[in-house]
Design an enzyme around this catalytic site. Structure first.
Site, PDB file in Angstrom:
ATOM      1  N   THR A 271     -10.591  42.849  23.937  1.00  0.00           N
ATOM      2  CA  THR A 271      -9.873  43.677  22.972  1.00  0.00           C
ATOM      3  C   THR A 271      -9.501  45.023  23.580  1.00  0.00           C
ATOM      4  OG1 THR A 271     -11.912  44.605  22.036  1.00  0.00           O
ATOM      5  CG2 THR A 271     -11.063  42.583  21.040  1.00  0.00           C
TER       6      THR A 271
ATOM      7  N   GLY B 141     -21.207  44.439  19.721  1.00  0.00           N
ATOM      8  CA  GLY B 141     -22.189  44.870  18.747  1.00  0.00           C
ATOM      9  C   GLY B 141     -21.804  44.468  17.337  1.00  0.00           C
ATOM     10  N   ASP B 142     -22.446  45.116  16.360  1.00  0.00           N
ATOM     11  CA  ASP B 142     -22.225  44.740  14.965  1.00  0.00           C
ATOM     12  C   ASP B 142     -20.815  45.049  14.491  1.00  0.00           C
ATOM     13  OD1 ASP B 142     -24.789  43.631  14.240  1.00  0.00           O
ATOM     14  OD2 ASP B 142     -25.606  45.636  14.455  1.00  0.00           O
ATOM     15  N   GLY B 143     -20.183  46.084  15.033  1.00  0.00           N
ATOM     16  CA  GLY B 143     -18.804  46.373  14.662  1.00  0.00           C
ATOM     17  C   GLY B 143     -17.863  45.255  15.100  1.00  0.00           C
ATOM     18  N   THR B 144     -18.088  44.733  16.308  1.00  0.00           N
ATOM     19  CA  THR B 144     -17.295  43.603  16.795  1.00  0.00           C
ATOM     20  C   THR B 144     -17.539  42.376  15.937  1.00  0.00           C
ATOM     21  OG1 THR B 144     -17.558  44.484  19.037  1.00  0.00           O
ATOM     22  CG2 THR B 144     -16.751  42.218  18.834  1.00  0.00           C
TER      23      THR B 144
ATOM     24  N   GLU C   3     -15.691  42.561  12.594  1.00  0.00           N
ATOM     25  CA  GLU C   3     -14.272  42.238  12.727  1.00  0.00           C
ATOM     26  C   GLU C   3     -14.071  40.731  12.864  1.00  0.00           C
ATOM     27  OE1 GLU C   3     -11.689  44.163  15.389  1.00  0.00           O
ATOM     28  OE2 GLU C   3     -12.398  46.193  14.956  1.00  0.00           O
TER      29      GLU C   3
ATOM     30  N   THR D 219     -24.897  48.350  20.587  1.00  0.00           N
ATOM     31  CA  THR D 219     -25.997  49.300  20.416  1.00  0.00           C
ATOM     32  C   THR D 219     -26.992  48.823  19.367  1.00  0.00           C
ATOM     33  OG1 THR D 219     -24.509  51.109  20.998  1.00  0.00           O
ATOM     34  CG2 THR D 219     -26.564  51.698  19.882  1.00  0.00           C
TER      35      THR D 219
ATOM     36  N   ASP E  28     -30.550  32.753   1.630  1.00  0.00           N
ATOM     37  CA  ASP E  28     -31.230  32.524   0.349  1.00  0.00           C
ATOM     38  C   ASP E  28     -30.331  32.738  -0.864  1.00  0.00           C
ATOM     39  OD1 ASP E  28     -30.989  35.251   0.423  1.00  0.00           O
ATOM     40  OD2 ASP E  28     -33.129  35.693   0.197  1.00  0.00           O
TER      41      ASP E  28
ATOM     42  N   GLU F  45     -19.895  50.366   9.690  1.00  0.00           N
ATOM     43  CA  GLU F  45     -18.509  50.814   9.796  1.00  0.00           C
ATOM     44  C   GLU F  45     -18.082  51.490   8.491  1.00  0.00           C
ATOM     45  OE1 GLU F  45     -16.670  50.462  12.663  1.00  0.00           O
ATOM     46  OE2 GLU F  45     -18.559  49.729  13.497  1.00  0.00           O
TER      47      GLU F  45
END
Length: 298
Positions: free
Chosen positions: A35, A59-62, A65, A86, A213, A270
Site C-alpha cells: 500500500t 498492524g491493527d489499522g491495516t 481496513e 505496533t 460468542d 483509528e
C-alpha cells in the site's frame, strides 16, 4: 479454481518491519500488494475477487481496513494475519504466533474459524466494521492524538507518552449508555466495546471476551480522577482493572452511547468521528485463519 492468496502489506507498519519481512515470507505465486496511502488496503481487499484468502501484513489499522474491504463483498474471502504492527490486538486475542514465519504459516494454511465482527455507526451516520474493539472518551482522544504521530512517537513508548499528555487535559464525559435494553446515565473516563480481550496495544480491556460468542464485552470506566486513572494504567494491561469499584462490565449484542457530539470515537485504534455511537455485533461474519483448536480434555 481459487487463486493464490492476495497479500496486502502496509510498508510502514512496525517501523518498516512489515515491508522487510514480506520479501522472505511470501512464496512466488502469492499476489503481493504494497500500500502507498491510507484506505488503499480496504480498496484492495474489496476487489479481491477470486482469492480464497487475503493476508494482511501490518498492524491493527491495516487489519481494520482489510476487514472493511472484505465485508464489502457478499461472500468475503477468509482473512489471514501476519501481525507486524505496533499493537496487533486482534492477533493477540486470537492467540496467533508473533514470530513472522510462524504467523505466515498460519495465515496462509491455518484452519479457518468464524469470528464475530462489530458494526458501528457514528454521529455523522458513517458505518464501519471493527474486529477488536471500539470506544469513546479518553482512549479515543489518545487514538486521535496518535494518528498525528510519526517515527518513534508512533511506537509503544510514544503511545505511553501521548496517554500521559492527553490525561492532563481530558475531562470525563457525561453519557447516556444503552446496553441491549438497559439504559443508564453516567460520567465516564471512557467506554470500550470489545470483541476480543485486547485493545490499545496489549491492554487486556475485557479479560473474559471471546471473538466468537455472539456478543460484545462493554467496559465502562466511570468518573475517576486523573490520579486514579494513572494508577490504574498497569492494571489495564493485566486485566485486573475490572475489580475497581468505578469499573463495570456488561455483555451485549447492541450498544448505543449518547453524549456531547465532540466526544470522540475510535475503532481498532483509528479515529471515527464523534457521538452518538451505535454498535451491533454480527456473529460469525468473518472467517479467519487460526491455529487448530485444542482437543477437549476428558
Amino acid at each position: 479454481m481459487a487463486r493464490a492468496p492476495l497479500v496486502i502489506v502496509n510498508p510502514v507498519a512496525g517501523g518498516g518491519r512489515a515491508a522487510r519481512a514480506i520479501e522472505s515470507l511470501a512464496p512466488p505465486e502469492a499476489v503481493v500488494r504494497i500500500t502507498t496511502r491510507p484506505g488503499e488496503a480496504e480498496e484492495l481487499a474489496a476487489a479481491a475477487h477470486g482469492h480464497d484468502r487475503v493476508i494482511a501484513v501490518g498492524g491493527d489499522g491495516t487489519v481494520q481496513e482489510v476487514v472493511n474491504g472484505l465485508l464489502a463483498q457478499p461472500s468475503p474471502p477468509a482473512l489471514g494475519l501476519v501481525p507486524l504492527g505496533t499493537g496487533n490486538d486482534l492477533a493477540r486475542s486470537l492467540g496467533l504466533p508473533r514470530e513472522p514465519r510462524a504467523a505466515w504459516d498460519v495465515a496462509a494454511d491455518g484452519d479457518l474459524r468464524a469470528i464475530d465482527v462489530g458494526r458501528a455507526v457514528n454521529g455523522d451516520g458513517v458505518g464501519r466494521w471493527f474486529a477488536s474493539a471500539g470506544g469513546i472518551g479518553f482512549d479515543a482522544q489518545v487514538a486521535a492524538a496518535m494518528a498525528q504521530r510519526r517515527g518513534w512517537q508512533a511506537s509503544r513508548a510514544g503511545y505511553l507518552m501521548t496517554t500521559l499528555l492527553e490525561l492532563r487535559r481530558f475531562a470525563n464525559c457525561q453519557l447516556r449508555v444503552t446496553v441491549d435494553d438497559e439504559t443508564f446515565e453516567c460520567a465516564a473516563l471512557f467506554v470500550a466495546a470489545a470483541n476480543g480481550a485486547y485493545y490499545g496495544g496489549g491492554m487486556c480491556i475485557a479479560p473474559g471476551a471471546k471473538v466468537d460468542d455472539g456478543r460484545l464485552d462493554i467496559c465502562v470506566v466511570g468518573d475517576i480522577s486523573r490520579r486514579t486513572a494513572l494508577r490504574q494504567l498497569p492494571n489495564l494491561y493485566r486485566g485486573t482493572h475490572v475489580g475497581h469499584p468505578a469499573v463495570s462490565m456488561h455483555a451485549a449484542a447492541r450498544l448505543r452511547i449518547d453524549g456531547a457530539p465532540e466526544t470522540r470515537i475510535h475503532l481498532d485504534g483509528e479515529p471515527f468521528g464523534g457521538l452518538p455511537l451505535t454498535v451491533e455485533v454480527h456473529p460469525g461474519a468473518l472467517r479467519v485463519a487460526s491455529l487448530p483448536a485444542e482437543p477437549a480434555r476428558r
